[in-house]
Enzyme design. Sequence first.
Site, PDB file in Angstrom:
ATOM      1  N   ASN A  15       0.886  -1.081  -0.125  1.00 57.03           N
ATOM      2  CA  ASN A  15      -0.061   0.164   0.047  1.00 57.03           C
ATOM      3  C   ASN A  15       1.076   1.094   0.153  1.00 57.03           C
ATOM      4  O   ASN A  15       1.787   1.503   1.028  1.00 57.03           O
ATOM      5  CB  ASN A  15      -0.750  -0.120   1.244  1.00 57.03           C
ATOM      6  CG  ASN A  15      -2.203   0.707   1.175  1.00 57.03           C
ATOM      7  OD1 ASN A  15      -2.636   1.072   2.211  1.00 57.03           O
ATOM      8  ND2 ASN A  15      -2.524   1.299   0.214  1.00 57.03           N
ATOM      9  N   CYS A  76      -5.765   6.422   8.107  1.00 58.56           N
ATOM     10  CA  CYS A  76      -4.863   5.585   7.166  1.00 58.56           C
ATOM     11  C   CYS A  76      -3.651   4.601   7.910  1.00 58.56           C
ATOM     12  O   CYS A  76      -2.811   5.233   8.411  1.00 58.56           O
ATOM     13  CB  CYS A  76      -4.099   6.459   6.271  1.00 58.56           C
ATOM     14  SG  CYS A  76      -3.111   5.749   5.267  1.00 58.56           S
ATOM     15  N   GLY A  77      -4.303   3.409   8.127  1.00 59.40           N
ATOM     16  CA  GLY A  77      -3.232   2.530   8.856  1.00 59.40           C
ATOM     17  C   GLY A  77      -1.965   2.232   8.548  1.00 59.40           C
ATOM     18  O   GLY A  77      -1.022   2.325   9.095  1.00 59.40           O
ATOM     19  N   ASN A 164     -12.583   5.749   9.642  1.00 61.81           N
ATOM     20  CA  ASN A 164     -12.878   5.806   8.529  1.00 61.81           C
ATOM     21  C   ASN A 164     -13.903   4.505   8.550  1.00 61.81           C
ATOM     22  O   ASN A 164     -14.003   3.859   9.141  1.00 61.81           O
ATOM     23  CB  ASN A 164     -11.945   5.643   7.347  1.00 61.81           C
ATOM     24  CG  ASN A 164     -10.753   4.509   7.640  1.00 61.81           C
ATOM     25  OD1 ASN A 164     -11.066   3.769   8.480  1.00 61.81           O
ATOM     26  ND2 ASN A 164      -9.902   4.344   6.795  1.00 61.81           N
ATOM     27  N   HIS A 166     -15.948   1.245   7.226  1.00 57.44           N
ATOM     28  CA  HIS A 166     -15.527   0.016   6.735  1.00 57.44           C
ATOM     29  C   HIS A 166     -16.937  -0.832   6.588  1.00 57.44           C
ATOM     30  O   HIS A 166     -17.769  -1.227   7.755  1.00 57.44           O
ATOM     31  CB  HIS A 166     -14.606  -0.617   7.422  1.00 57.44           C
ATOM     32  CG  HIS A 166     -13.036  -0.153   7.227  1.00 57.44           C
ATOM     33  ND1 HIS A 166     -12.230  -0.361   6.469  1.00 57.44           N
ATOM     34  CD2 HIS A 166     -12.717   0.856   8.135  1.00 57.44           C
ATOM     35  CE1 HIS A 166     -11.109   0.266   6.487  1.00 57.44           C
ATOM     36  NE2 HIS A 166     -11.334   1.120   7.552  1.00 57.44           N
ATOM     37  N   GLU A 215     -11.070  -0.062  -1.804  1.00 59.65           N
ATOM     38  CA  GLU A 215     -10.908   0.833  -0.665  1.00 59.65           C
ATOM     39  C   GLU A 215     -11.614   2.206  -1.483  1.00 59.65           C
ATOM     40  O   GLU A 215     -11.429   2.435  -2.958  1.00 59.65           O
ATOM     41  CB  GLU A 215      -9.177   1.464  -0.749  1.00 59.65           C
ATOM     42  CG  GLU A 215      -8.694   0.717   0.303  1.00 59.65           C
ATOM     43  CD  GLU A 215      -7.473   1.364   0.731  1.00 59.65           C
ATOM     44  OE1 GLU A 215      -7.231   2.609   0.888  1.00 59.65           O
ATOM     45  OE2 GLU A 215      -6.266   0.529   0.807  1.00 59.65           O
ATOM     46  N   CYS A 224      -4.839  -2.779   3.333  1.00 60.63           N
ATOM     47  CA  CYS A 224      -5.440  -1.695   4.039  1.00 60.63           C
ATOM     48  C   CYS A 224      -5.492  -1.829   5.471  1.00 60.63           C
ATOM     49  O   CYS A 224      -6.005  -2.783   6.008  1.00 60.63           O
ATOM     50  CB  CYS A 224      -6.931  -1.684   3.624  1.00 60.63           C
ATOM     51  SG  CYS A 224      -7.886  -0.019   4.256  1.00 60.63           S
ATOM     52  N   THR A 226      -6.518  -0.075   8.135  1.00 61.23           N
ATOM     53  CA  THR A 226      -7.830   0.287   9.039  1.00 61.23           C
ATOM     54  C   THR A 226      -8.719  -0.733   8.686  1.00 61.23           C
ATOM     55  O   THR A 226      -9.304  -1.163   9.546  1.00 61.23           O
ATOM     56  CB  THR A 226      -8.236   1.731   8.574  1.00 61.23           C
ATOM     57  OG1 THR A 226      -8.450   1.868   7.122  1.00 61.23           O
ATOM     58  CG2 THR A 226      -7.448   2.575   9.169  1.00 61.23           C
ATOM     59  N   GLY A 227      -8.638  -1.438   7.394  1.00 59.47           N
ATOM     60  CA  GLY A 227      -9.532  -2.433   6.965  1.00 59.47           C
ATOM     61  C   GLY A 227      -9.320  -3.704   7.780  1.00 59.47           C
ATOM     62  O   GLY A 227      -9.965  -4.523   8.156  1.00 59.47           O
TER      63      GLY A 227
HETATM   64  O1  ZDP Z   1     -11.053   5.737   4.005  1.00 54.83           O
HETATM   65  C1  ZDP Z   1     -10.537   5.863   3.076  1.00 54.83           C
HETATM   66  O2  ZDP Z   1     -10.591   6.846   2.142  1.00 54.83           O
HETATM   67  C2  ZDP Z   1      -9.243   5.050   2.691  1.00 54.83           C
HETATM   68  N1  ZDP Z   1      -8.937   4.800   1.093  1.00 54.83           N
HETATM   69  C3  ZDP Z   1      -8.094   5.500   3.414  1.00 54.83           C
HETATM   70  C4  ZDP Z   1      -6.839   4.753   3.312  1.00 54.83           C
HETATM   71  C5  ZDP Z   1      -6.833   3.519   4.119  1.00 54.83           C
HETATM   72  C6  ZDP Z   1      -5.480   3.086   4.081  1.00 54.83           C
HETATM   73  N2  ZDP Z   1      -5.330   2.086   2.983  1.00 54.83           N
HETATM   74  C7  ZDP Z   1      -5.235   2.113   5.428  1.00 54.83           C
HETATM   75  O3  ZDP Z   1      -4.221   1.503   5.262  1.00 54.83           O
HETATM   76  O4  ZDP Z   1      -5.866   2.361   6.403  1.00 54.83           O
HETATM   77  C8  ZDP Z   1      -4.276   3.780   3.852  1.00 54.83           C
END
Ligand code: ZDP
Length: 282
Positions: A15, A76-77, A164, A166, A215, A224, A226-227
Amino acid sequence: MSRLLPFSKYQGLGNDFILLDNRHQPSLLLSPEQVKFWCDRHFGIGADGVIFLLQDPDGQWGMRLINSDGSEGEMCGNGIRCLAKFMQSLGIPAEQNQYAVQTGAGLMLVNVTADGLVTVDMGEPALLARQIPTTLVPADAKAIAVPLFVADQTWSVTLVSMGNPHCVTFVKDLDQVDYTAVGPLFEHHPVFPNRTNTEFIAVLDRHTLKMRVWERGAGATLACGTGACASVVAGVLNNLCDRQCRVQLLGGDLHIHWLEATNHVLMTGSADLVFQGTMLVR
Ligand code: ZDP
């Protein structure tokens, strides 16, 4: 007038982000339009987003993430792990071994460990519909294993905010899911007023998840952060996995621990410098 701007390119599990030192300027060094251009893999440097390192007058560190489509993500994790390595390279001392960084999702504590991995305290997940945000269930309800109709199919979804949004869905066989085709339909589904990130998860065992992600604002990425956090939270809520899991992503593995005592989610993984350069700003 054009000028040259130094940048560093980092990646966490593939990423990838362009990191800019924005400590000494009052506004962001790039407009959303310029971010789109810089992130383009043919006309620019190529990245999933641009991360700006900020510092307020009190000395507090901060970051902002603009996705490759020019939209802003609150958090953004993978990016914040890259940011910690970037701060280290700038010679910024870490107090008690960690950096405290203000994000759109609150204050995050980031720790570069002795073996070069980075651990981030991602704070508490938020589960109420108004916090996601979503209209799928009433504002003060949680969406855990709720049916959502997308692409002629009913999916069981669990919604988690890590700052954010999910949408996590558990599937039997990831190879059967054309996630690049259905991903955009989740992202733009009318029940998500701010759009959503979407994770497709196969449970390999109670402490191993396999994840594919679509994403918000960046499309199919290799990982991702945060994902991955949201997916473990969703897995625990559905009693499919333990609080401590390895999440296998296309770009590598993340270790996630949803602490029982504090309700905080810890994420550990790699983040590395790829190259540095200067780019012409038009
Ligand atoms: O919430 C959003 O709009 C995501 N696309 C932000 C990016 C998240 C990311 N990929 C993460 O690792 O959390 C950087």
